[in-house]
Scaffold this motif. Structure first.
Motif, short mmCIF file in Angstrom:
data_model
loop_
_atom_site.label_atom_id
_atom_site.label_comp_id
_atom_site.label_asym_id
_atom_site.label_seq_id
_atom_site.Cartn_x
_atom_site.Cartn_y
_atom_site.Cartn_z
N ALA A 204 0.77 -1.12 0.44
CA ALA A 204 -0.07 -0.28 -0.17
C ALA A 204 0.84 0.83 -0.02
O ALA A 204 0.10 2.60 -0.86
CB ALA A 204 -0.50 0.11 1.12
N LEU A 205 1.95 1.38 0.62
CA LEU A 205 2.64 2.22 0.90
C LEU A 205 3.99 2.40 -0.54
O LEU A 205 4.92 2.84 -0.60
CB LEU A 205 3.70 2.51 1.79
N SER A 206 3.99 1.33 -0.37
CA SER A 206 5.39 1.44 -1.98
C SER A 206 6.15 2.35 -3.36
O SER A 206 7.12 2.20 -2.78
CB SER A 206 5.34 -0.60 -3.05
N ASP A 207 4.23 3.31 -3.02
CA ASP A 207 5.10 3.77 -4.23
C ASP A 207 5.68 5.05 -3.38
O ASP A 207 6.23 6.02 -4.78
CB ASP A 207 3.93 4.33 -5.77
N LEU A 208 5.39 5.09 -2.54
CA LEU A 208 5.50 6.81 -2.13
C LEU A 208 7.36 6.44 -1.39
O LEU A 208 8.08 6.84 -2.13
CB LEU A 208 4.75 6.40 -0.15
N VAL A 209 7.75 5.59 -1.73
CA VAL A 209 9.66 5.20 -0.69
C VAL A 209 9.72 5.23 -2.75
O VAL A 209 11.34 7.25 -2.90
CB VAL A 209 9.44 3.47 -0.64
N PHE B 262 -4.34 5.14 4.31
CA PHE B 262 -3.35 6.35 3.57
C PHE B 262 -3.53 7.26 2.20
O PHE B 262 -3.15 8.24 2.79
CB PHE B 262 -1.33 5.10 2.95
N MET B 263 -4.64 6.85 1.65
CA MET B 263 -5.38 7.91 0.51
C MET B 263 -5.66 8.56 1.59
O MET B 263 -5.90 10.06 1.59
CB MET B 263 -6.09 7.30 -0.74
N GLN B 264 -6.20 8.71 2.87
CA GLN B 264 -7.00 9.71 3.34
C GLN B 264 -6.10 10.28 3.89
O GLN B 264 -6.22 11.15 4.28
CB GLN B 264 -8.09 8.63 3.79
N LEU B 265 -5.15 9.82 4.16
CA LEU B 265 -4.40 10.15 5.22
C LEU B 265 -2.96 11.31 4.28
O LEU B 265 -2.58 12.34 4.99
CB LEU B 265 -3.12 9.38 5.60
N GLY B 266 -3.35 11.25 2.97
CA GLY B 266 -2.49 12.27 2.49
C GLY B 266 -1.40 11.54 1.56
O GLY B 266 -0.82 11.90 1.84
N LEU B 267 -1.24 10.05 2.80
CA LEU B 267 0.40 9.74 2.45
C LEU B 267 0.88 9.43 0.88
O LEU B 267 1.23 8.68 0.22
CB LEU B 267 0.84 8.52 3.20
N VAL B 268 -0.34 8.63 0.47
CA VAL B 268 -0.18 8.06 -1.30
C VAL B 268 -1.39 8.56 -2.00
O VAL B 268 -2.68 9.25 -1.38
CB VAL B 268 -0.16 6.56 -1.42
N ALA B 269 -0.66 8.94 -3.48
CA ALA B 269 -1.59 9.41 -4.20
C ALA B 269 -2.96 8.54 -4.52
O ALA B 269 -3.32 7.22 -4.49
CB ALA B 269 -0.74 9.69 -5.59
#
Length: 451
Positions: free
Chosen positions: A305-310, A430-437
């Motif tokens: 779920a967070l991988s693209d953020l890296v 994570f989308m709701q928290l604005g961490l990922v697109a």
């Protein structure tokens, strides 16, 4: 007491792997700032071919030492070491002969110069001490873990220093050679400094070849199954895109490599040493397997779920397409995890043929589906085909496990459903928290592939 020991071993294996991969990640990020993407594309081909040549001659020397009851006796491991040296010399000669044809096939003049130099690595690894496998046999994972962290740290320092001095392909080439030299030298001090000697015991040679024939077959198919995408894309897409894809694959492979490491260092030796009737093996490991996979499903779902953020945080805009590729590849790592665990069980009961069959199933899927997907539907479709490739490996291994009375199919189906739900849940959070697109923005990350 047994569970505490297992927990301690898993902690050392996972902890050292995490530190080692963290160092490699840091190195990769720094090198990506210093070097152009196409250099990673060239090196991806070189490393893939180097790994292929090694695996195409693999007779399971390490696995023999671990599984054979005489593996830690001097006559056996000296015989194995001698075979390893001979193999290294042969690989060095083969690499020299193949340099020109490979360079012509990939239409790259650089490869004519790079391959003969990088082939020195075969000589170096040929002389590495078998002490690592002896430690693995006795499940002394702490020493192996510390050694791996040391080598990862050395490799990081060497590669970054060379890239700062010369931001060219040669920083990657000579960084690999120097790091391998240090690893080979250090391997003789892993247990204690012991003098190895050239030794050929016909009895032990027969044992190694007998066990290793299916390991060889499995290694050949494993290499092609693991690297067909790299070798095929190298002819079909630009080196810059290949380099970006290589970075995404590096991240996604980390998960599978961790489980492979746990399987090789813990599951395989424990199953091989299981003294009771095989019918008691499944009940003995089922609960522990379920707990391990539950933890894995929770952890991997967050990573997916967070991988693209890296990619977006640590890499510049030249590598943004990797932010699109990585979640797709990372999700497919779940099937790789299940397959690797099943493969460790099969090797542990001496059924290495099943591993070869499973890798062949994966290879056939890739050979047929990847070119068709790329030609008729584009790179994104080919990426999805690659992501689910280990599903076919898993299906083959599941059938083999069922025949051997070691099936965990119901457990795995339930875990797959849980994993899928967790990925969607975490991604939405994570989308709701604005961490990922959001989905539309994530799709835009892949626009460079066609641009």
């Amino acid at each position: 007491m047994v569970s505490r020991q297992m927990l301690s071993q898993i902690t050392w294996v996972a902890g050292s792997y995490g530190v080692s991969q963290g160092l490699r990640l840091f190195t990769n990020i720094v090198l990506a700032r210093l070097l152009a993407p196409q250099l990673f594309g060239v090196m991806l081909i070189v490393n893939t071919l180097r790994t292929g040549i090694e695996l195409l001659s693999d007779v399971g020397i390490g696995q023999n030492i671990v599984s054979n009851r005489k593996g830690d006796q001097p006559d056996f491991y000296n015989t194995a070491w001698t075979i390893q040296i001979i193999r290294g010399l042969l690989l060095f000669a083969i690499a020299l002969l193949l340099a020109q044809p490979i360079a012509e096939f990939y239409d790259s003049k650089q490869l004519v110069e790079i391959i003969p130099i990088i082939s020195v690595v075969f000589l170096l690894t040929g002389f590495q001490s078998p002490s690592r496998f002896i430690l693995q046999k006795h499940q002394e994972v702490r020493k192996i873990a510390l050694f791996d962290v040391f080598i990862a740290a050395v490799s990081a320092v060497v590669h970054i220093a060379l890239a700062l001095y010369s931001p060219t392909i040669w920083a990657l080439v000579f960084g690999l050679i120097i790091a391998t030299s240090i690893s080979t030298t250090s391997s003789f001090f892993l247990i204690d400094f012991r003098v190895h000697r050239i030794k050929i015991s016909h009895e032990h040679v027969r044992a190694i070849i007998s066990f290793g024939k299916w390991v060889f077959a499995s290694s050949v198919v494993f290499f092609l199954a693991m690297n067909f995408d790299r070798l095929y894309f190298a002819k079909e897409i630009p080196f810059a895109i290949l380099g970006i894809y290589g970075i995404a694959r590096t991240f996604s492979d980390m998960i599978g490599m961790l489980v492979q490491r746990v399987g090789a260092m813990l599951i395989f030796p424990k199953v091989a040493a299981f003294a009771k009737d095989r019918s008691e093996l499944r009940p003995a490991v089922s609960g522990l397997r379920l707990k391990a996979l539950l933890v894995t499903a929770c952890g991997l779902s967050i990573v997916v779920a967070l991988s693209d953020l890296v990619i977006l945080v640590f890499y510049d805009d030249r590598y943004i397409a990797a932010a699109f590729m990585l979640p797709i590849l990372m999700a497919g790592a779940w099937f790789s995890i299940l397959s690797t665990m099943g493969e460790s069980f099969m090797l542990g009961i001496g059924k290495s043929v099943h591993s070869a069959q499973a890798n062949l199933a994966k290879l056939l899927w890739l050979v047929i589906a990847v070119p068709l997907a790329l030609v008729y539907s584009g790179f994104v479709a080919a990426l999805c085909v690659i992501a689910i490739a280990d599903l076919f490996r898993y299906i083959s291994l599941s059938f083999s496990q069922w025949k051997e009375g070691l099936s965990f199919l119901k457990q795995d189906v339930a875990l797959l459903g849980l994993f899928a739900v967790l990925v969607m849940m975490w991604r939405y959070l994570f989308m709701q928290l604005g961490l990922v697109a959001d989905f539309a923005t994530w799709i835009e990350y892949g626009s460079i592939i066609n641009g």
